[in-house]
Design a protein around this motif. Sequence first.
Motif, short mmCIF file in Angstrom:
data_model
loop_
_atom_site.label_atom_id
_atom_site.label_comp_id
_atom_site.label_asym_id
_atom_site.label_seq_id
_atom_site.Cartn_x
_atom_site.Cartn_y
_atom_site.Cartn_z
N ARG A 120 5.69 -2.69 -3.63
CA ARG A 120 5.56 -1.30 -3.22
C ARG A 120 6.65 -0.45 -3.87
O ARG A 120 6.38 0.63 -4.40
CB ARG A 120 5.69 -1.25 -1.70
CG ARG A 120 5.64 0.10 -1.05
CD ARG A 120 6.07 -0.09 0.41
NE ARG A 120 5.73 1.04 1.23
CZ ARG A 120 6.41 2.16 1.30
NH1 ARG A 120 7.46 2.32 0.54
NH2 ARG A 120 6.04 3.13 2.10
N ILE A 168 -5.89 -4.65 -6.85
CA ILE A 168 -6.40 -3.40 -6.27
C ILE A 168 -5.60 -3.06 -5.01
O ILE A 168 -5.16 -1.92 -4.81
CB ILE A 168 -7.90 -3.52 -5.93
CG1 ILE A 168 -8.71 -3.77 -7.22
CG2 ILE A 168 -8.40 -2.27 -5.21
CD1 ILE A 168 -10.18 -4.02 -6.99
N CYS A 169 -5.39 -4.08 -4.16
CA CYS A 169 -4.65 -3.86 -2.91
C CYS A 169 -3.21 -3.43 -3.20
O CYS A 169 -2.68 -2.52 -2.55
CB CYS A 169 -4.66 -5.13 -2.07
SG CYS A 169 -6.28 -5.60 -1.46
N VAL A 210 -3.18 0.19 -4.63
CA VAL A 210 -3.47 1.16 -3.56
C VAL A 210 -2.28 1.28 -2.63
O VAL A 210 -1.93 2.38 -2.19
CB VAL A 210 -4.74 0.73 -2.78
CG1 VAL A 210 -4.89 1.57 -1.51
CG2 VAL A 210 -5.97 0.87 -3.65
N ALA A 214 0.24 3.55 -4.30
CA ALA A 214 -0.22 4.94 -4.34
C ALA A 214 -0.14 5.60 -2.97
O ALA A 214 0.32 6.74 -2.83
CB ALA A 214 -1.65 4.99 -4.88
N VAL A 215 -0.60 4.88 -1.95
CA VAL A 215 -0.58 5.44 -0.59
C VAL A 215 0.86 5.61 -0.11
O VAL A 215 1.19 6.61 0.54
CB VAL A 215 -1.37 4.52 0.37
CG1 VAL A 215 -1.17 4.97 1.82
CG2 VAL A 215 -2.85 4.54 0.01
#
Length: 201
Positions: A12, A178-179, A182, A185-186
């Motif tokens: 992250r 993908i997870c 995402v 980004a989130v």
Amino acid sequence: ADFTTIQMLGWRSWLVLLVLLPFLFFGKFRQALLAADLKAHMIHAVFSVTAMACFYYALRSLPIVTVTSINFTTPTIAMILAALLYKEQVSRQGWLALLLGFAGAVIILKPDVGGVSFDMVVVLIGSFLAACTNLAVRRMPARSSNFAVIFYLTFSGTLFFGLPSLADFRLPAGDQWICVLVLGAVALGVHSLIIVAYRLA
């Protein structure tokens, strides 16, 4: 995907940092970092990274609905702290919302003779730290831009989580990418919007 808490937080942090680094090619953003109040950013970062660690840890064992429901206590805690520390006025509707939020948390926690589980306590601690994070943003000096807040927060996350995650580094496989993308980004979107909101409202 059997990623550890540190690995998730590491990915992250690295992903968000990769998005922010290109901005440093522009003098405006470099100047924003130099003009920022480092002490205020340090306080904000400590609250934030420890709150994140609590939530990510708990999400590995507790249902998402449980973690989310307990996390609803964060605005309530923030409101109490703002009233006590910043002398902000709380309306009757605000106090009613506080009581309802507390009652909801108690219903979710379901305290009994066996007590509340350790992971639930971790979420509650995370909620308190998240409230402190938001109040720290509220008191961030004006000379610290929104970019400086998100950059120093991300940089701190990279130090606390990104570097330790390298000790047990592994790449996501297949659809796991993908997870992970995402998630990055989130995370950037959430922190950016919260920072702007607490500095304006």
